[in-house]
Design a protein around this motif. Structure first.
Motif, mmCIF file in Angstrom:
data_model
loop_
_atom_site.group_PDB
_atom_site.id
_atom_site.type_symbol
_atom_site.label_atom_id
_atom_site.label_comp_id
_atom_site.label_asym_id
_atom_site.label_seq_id
_atom_site.Cartn_x
_atom_site.Cartn_y
_atom_site.Cartn_z
ATOM 1 N N LYS A 724 -23.326 -19.030 -55.511
ATOM 2 C CA LYS A 724 -24.303 -17.944 -55.548
ATOM 3 C C LYS A 724 -25.185 -18.026 -54.298
ATOM 4 C CE LYS A 724 -23.101 -16.693 -59.777
ATOM 5 N NZ LYS A 724 -22.425 -15.404 -60.073
ATOM 6 N N THR A 726 -28.337 -16.085 -52.207
ATOM 7 C CA THR A 726 -29.438 -15.145 -52.413
ATOM 8 C C THR A 726 -29.851 -14.569 -51.066
ATOM 9 O OG1 THR A 726 -30.227 -16.347 -54.349
ATOM 10 C CG2 THR A 726 -31.775 -14.855 -53.278
ATOM 11 N N ASN A 728 -32.305 -11.851 -48.932
ATOM 12 C CA ASN A 728 -33.561 -11.090 -48.965
ATOM 13 C C ASN A 728 -33.751 -10.483 -47.587
ATOM 14 O OD1 ASN A 728 -36.279 -10.211 -48.957
ATOM 15 N ND2 ASN A 728 -36.814 -11.718 -50.521
ATOM 16 N N PRO A 759 -35.128 -10.436 -53.576
ATOM 17 C CA PRO A 759 -33.923 -11.274 -53.621
ATOM 18 C C PRO A 759 -32.781 -10.574 -54.348
ATOM 19 C CG PRO A 759 -35.556 -12.064 -55.197
ATOM 20 C CD PRO A 759 -36.220 -10.988 -54.408
ATOM 21 N N HIS A 760 -31.590 -10.689 -53.783
ATOM 22 C CA HIS A 760 -30.372 -10.140 -54.392
ATOM 23 C C HIS A 760 -29.304 -11.221 -54.357
ATOM 24 C CE1 HIS A 760 -31.845 -5.943 -54.464
ATOM 25 N NE2 HIS A 760 -32.471 -6.292 -53.345
ATOM 26 N N GLU A 761 -28.541 -11.326 -55.421
ATOM 27 C CA GLU A 761 -27.553 -12.390 -55.552
ATOM 28 C C GLU A 761 -26.176 -11.915 -55.117
ATOM 29 O OE1 GLU A 761 -26.058 -14.221 -59.466
ATOM 30 O OE2 GLU A 761 -27.709 -15.564 -58.844
ATOM 31 N N THR A 763 -22.142 -13.292 -55.077
ATOM 32 C CA THR A 763 -21.209 -14.296 -55.594
ATOM 33 C C THR A 763 -20.065 -14.468 -54.607
ATOM 34 O OG1 THR A 763 -21.731 -13.736 -57.893
ATOM 35 C CG2 THR A 763 -19.679 -14.930 -57.482
#
Length: 959
Positions: A724, A726, A728, A759-761, A763
């Protein structure tokens, strides 16, 4: 401030300033006027002389009465010589002066030998003469020597028979008795970039080792002068040079330089210069927009803007413009004889050699561009030329090797070029590896014989396993002063992944070249400064993770030069964090002798400093593992720290100091470098306590964490571990971002997101279609539509569906020759150690019996420990399959003082070694090769991934 940096550098330089006659000459008959037959009185000749010597009053330098003429009568091996030896006072400083003239090719020169107790102690060479009379001189310390010999030397090749060399007015005097011309700064120049200023003080008069240079600076209007790292003397150019570091943009500064010398009656007056650092914003006078969609015609720019009205080339306002020249021309963009040009936020593809080529142009800014798919991929074919070596090489249609093709080429006549915030990736070709000789292939940026004064900042320069760079940033004409960055160049804030040779070549003049705040990973070497022809260069606050080239082989994080050039400049290494799977720093890469180098506050989390030259090395206040200073001599690392740094989270790329780290507060104060340190003393390494986890530091940039990630997959079963990330991205950087992966096996979702400061995740995983196994390495880059980038490094581990492994402790197997040792903090209580003699080690073995149920490809592994210092003498084994050939197994990762799994290869032929085994019983024999290598475990598996992919934690040393 008193400048110890200058005093360090002056110890090695040749001082050829203009002087006058010197009294108290220790050389008798230095004018050669007195002769006895074929020999000048007080001078000695070898027993066999192949030359005629005479006193010549017709050929002489101005002011001399005559000279010694040496005419070669017969060829001989080695150098001819005429010498005089005499006693000297230990601990003194002396000054030599003389005149030399040579017929073409004879190359007359003077060599000084120092002796201690009758044995040779040191050799000092003085500059060779040219075709006319040339004055040569040198000031030098004799340290513990008690005698000196002056040797007048010349070539004795057969082709030179009948030619002559002349020597005149030779003298050696105590340095404080020289008659010197008064010193004066004739010109002081201050050359700015965004955050640095290069300072050049031209000196007239006679410099000495007692002369000290001083430099201070301040913002214009301030009253207090601030200290600096000082200036260093370079005799050939008659300059004092140094840099101001970590300055603010668009700010006016004053710099003051002066000299002191206890042997001069008068202090030379100081000089002051004023300059203003660059601004990121330039005034745009005209904007030229590309058409929407794909533009296929190459762009040739010959226009000239002005300092008040730059010309900008960019895409259509709707953001759809792409310049894709394909194979139509050598370059997608060619900038020739232009000034004040901006190329901004363009997607640029194509060019059969380089995507962008800049020549004979100044004040060019390439910013926020996406540059890819340049160059000729070629065809991998065996060598067609014996001089090339065995190959294979990537050849073009004409059968020539492909090399030096760049995303951006900065070449002859180019000055003040800025490449910033660009994403340069995915060349059409790929570099060869060191298995085929020196790598050849593409590069992201090449600096080739330009005028220097460039800035390369905040770029993501991302190769791939399938498209590795040769050097990520390459310097052409390494042996020329204008080679590489040349002068007044900053390389800062860049992310640099995947090269088969160097992360960057700074090689060349390196006059006020600065390399700071960069991250280099997955290369053979990190930063090359070999050679530093003039200097000084400053390498500070960089992160180098030396994972190796495509085979996993590693070399040096810092590759520094030697003494091949007559007066090499100094390299300063400050506050770098190094995790090298081989050496942290190594000298003698441009000549076998010493070159000036100084280290302070560097954290070598792994990797040895190897500097056997001893002279001109200054190593202190660094942190290293035990036995990682090679040689370990006083006073090196008198204030250094010995220990193991665990870091915050190395697997996640977080190389900030761990809690209670031994590096905290153990550094030394360095003006301009760590002025803002906390506590009583600076922390060691690139990341002081409280540092941001995002690195390199970029103003108002994207955040993408962690910096490194790990994913895992089993073929046929899919992903077993994802990562993961993150992201930004502030709204000021664009409207949206997208994700680009470096390799087809790598997948990231979602592929886009908003620039909203939140923040955006993301994968990260393997593409389900991936069928490659073993260790795969790649990168994930997030790029905004405004043209800003940030990348993370990804390691992927792919194992077979039905994994086989046979693993055993070495002491539990049949062995001979090895010795059982008890270890502290090791992976097992007892290990085997090879003998301390190489012949005995070669006869030693460990046998691993295995039963194979299914025929197939297998891999051999050993958990080994390389002792230090002297790790290059302990970093290999050999391997035998059943009764087959015994093959050489060098360790591609040879850092000492750590337990590590090594996977067998066949030297320069196959990495990793693929072992084909039939079903049934087999014996794999690990043979010793070098001395004292320790083995804890051996294993056979059907995966090239070692049984444990991480280093054994802790410091393991045999007792």
């Amino acid at each position: 401030m008193r400048n110890t940096f200058l005093r360090f550098a002056l110890c090695a330089i040749a001082l050829t300033g203009i002087g006058t006659a010197n009294a108290g000459n220790l050389l008798e008959n230095g004018d050669f006027a007195e002769f006895n037959g074929n020999t000048p009185i007080k001078w000695q000749l070898p027993s066999s002389v192949h030359a005629t010597l005479k006193y010549d009053t017709s050929e002489k330098p101005e002011g001399a009465v005559g000279s010694l003429k040496v005419t070669l009568d017969k060829a001989n091996s080695g150098q001819g010589q005429v010498l005089q030896k005499f006693p000297i006072k230990p601990g003194s400083v002396y000054y030599f002066e003389g005149w030399v003239k040579s017929d073409k090719g004879l190359s007359g020169f003077v060599q000084i030998k120092l002796f201690k107790g009758g044995k040779e102690y040191q050799r000092i060479s003085v500059k060779e003469s040219g075709s006319g009379w040339e004055k040569v001189s040198k000031e030098f310390e004799v340290h513990e020597a008690d005698a000196m010999a002056v040797l007048l030397r010349y070539n004795q090749k057969a082709s030179l028979v009948g030619k002559s060399v002349w020597f005149a007015n030779m003298s050696v005097v105590p340095a404080n008795e020289r008659v010197r011309e008064p010193l004066k700064i004739s010109l002081l120049e201050a050359i700015p970039t965004f955050n640095s200023i290069g300072v050049y003080a031209d000196i007239v008069g006679d410099m000495s080792q007692n002369t000290e240079g001083h430099m201070v600076y301040r913002e214009k209007g301030a009253t207090e002068w601030k200290p600096t790292l000082g200036v260093v003397w370079h005799d050939e150019t008659k300059q004092l040079r140094g840099s101001l570091l970590n300055l603010n943009e668009k700010t006016e500064y004053e710099v003051k330089v002066w000299m002191t010398d206890e042997n001069l009656p008068d202090t030379p007056p100081p000089a002051v210069a004023t300059t203003t650092t660059w601004s990121s914003d330039v005034p745009i006078g005209k904007t030229i927009y590309l058409e929407p969609g794909v533009n296929t015609e190459p762009l040739v720019i010959t226009e000239k803007g002005t300092a008040d009205a730059w010309i900008r080339y960019t895409g259509a306002p709707d953001g759809t413009s792409i310049l894709d020249a394909g194979g139509k021309a050598n370059n997608a963009i060619k900038i020739l004889e232009s000034e004040y040009i901006v190329i901004e936020n363009l997607t640029i593809k194509g060019g059969t050699t380089d995507a962008i080529a800049i020549a004979k142009s100044s004040d060019i800014r390439i910013r926020r561009c996406d540059i890819s798919n340049w160059g000729n991929p070629g065809t991998l074919l065996p060598s067609t030329n014996k001089r090339w070596g065995k190959g294979p090489f990537y050849l073009d249609e004409a059968g020539e090797r492909i090399n030096l093709q760049a995303g951006v080429r900065v070449s002859g006549g180019a000055e003040r070029v800025v490449v910033e915030n660009c994403f340069i990736h995915s060349p059409n070709g790929r570099a060869t590896s060191w298995a085929n000789g020196h790598p050849l292939g593409p590069t992201s940026i090449i600096l080739s014989n330009s005028e220097g004064h460039h800035v390369i900042r905040n770029n993501d320069l991302i190769g791939a396993e399938e498209h590795r760079f040769n050097d990520t940033i390459e310097g052409a004409y390494n042996n020329k002063v204008k080679g590489g960055p040349y002068r007044d160049t900053d390389v800062q804030g860049n992310i640099m992944f995947f090269s088969n040779d160097d992360g960057i070549e700074l090689d060349g003049g390196q006059m006020n070249v600065r390399m700071f705040n960069n991250w280099i990973e997955s290369s053979y070497c990190g930063i090359s400064t070999a050679p530093t022809l003039y200097g000084p260069s400053y390498i500070f606050r960089n992160l180098i993770v030396l994972e190796g080239e495509e085979r996993g082989a590693t070399n040096f994080a810092f590759k520094i030069g030697g003494n091949k050039s007559p007066e090499p400049g100094i390299n300063y290494f400050f506050h770098n964090t190094i995790y090298s799977n081989s050496m942290g720093l190594r000298g003698s890469n441009w000549g076998k002798g010493p070159t000036p180098v100084q280290t302070r506050n560097n954290l070598f989390g792994l990797g040895v400093i190897l500097y056997p030259q001893k002279a001109l090395g200054d190593f202190d206040y660094d942190m290293l593992r035990v036995n990682s200073m090679d040689p370990a001599i006083d006073p090196w690392q008198a204030n250094g720290v010995v220990g193991v740094e665990k870091f915050k989270d190395r697997e996640a790329g977080d190389y900030r100091l761990s809690d209670n780290s031994a590096a905290i507060g153990k550094g030394v104060k360095l003006p301009m470098v760590n002025d803002d340190h906390r506590g009583s003393a600076p922390d060691i390494g690139a990341f002081p306590v409280g540092a941001d986890p995002v690195f390199p530091v970029r103003k108002d940039s994207i955040s993408l964490l962690p910096m490194s990630g790990t994913i895992e997959m089993v073929i046929g079963e899919g992903n077993k571990k994802t990562e993961k990330l993150t992201v930004n991205a502030p709204a000021s950087l664009g409207k949206h971002w997208r994700v680009i992966t470096s390799s087809p096996w790598l997948k990231a979702t979602p592929e886009t997101g908003p620039c909203d400061g939140q923040p955006h995740e993301i994968t990260v995983s393997f593409d389900p279609k991936n069928d490659k196994d073993g260790l795969l390495q790649g990168a994930v880059t997030v790029r905004t539509d405004g043209g800003y980038n940030r990348s993370s490094f990804i390691k992927g581990y792919v194992k077979p569906k039905n994994e086989f492994i046979k693993i055993a402790n070495a002491v539990d197997l049949e062995y001979a020759g090895f010795t059982v040792l008890d270890v502290t903090n090791g992976p097992v209580p007892q290990v085997l150690q090879a003998p301390d003699r190489r012949d005995a080690s070669a006869a030693s073995y460990i046998k691993l019996p295995v039963t194979i149920d299914k025929a197939g490809t297998y891999y051999m592994h050993a958990l080994a420990y390389i002792p230090g210092p002297g790790s290059p003498g302990h970093d290999s084994l050999r391997l035998q399959i059943d009764d087959g050939e015994i093959t050489y197994w060098p360790f591609g990762k040879s850092a000492p003082s750590v337990w590590r799994w090594h996977t067998a290869d066949i030297n320069k032929e196959q990495y990793p070694q693929k072992i084909e085994l039939s079903a049934g019983d087999h014996v794999l024999t690990v043979w010793g090769r070098e001395t004292l290598t320790q083995v804890a475990k051996v294993a056979l598996s059907n995966s090239s991934i070692p049984p444990e992919k991480r280093l054994i934690p802790g410091l393991a040393s045999a007792q």
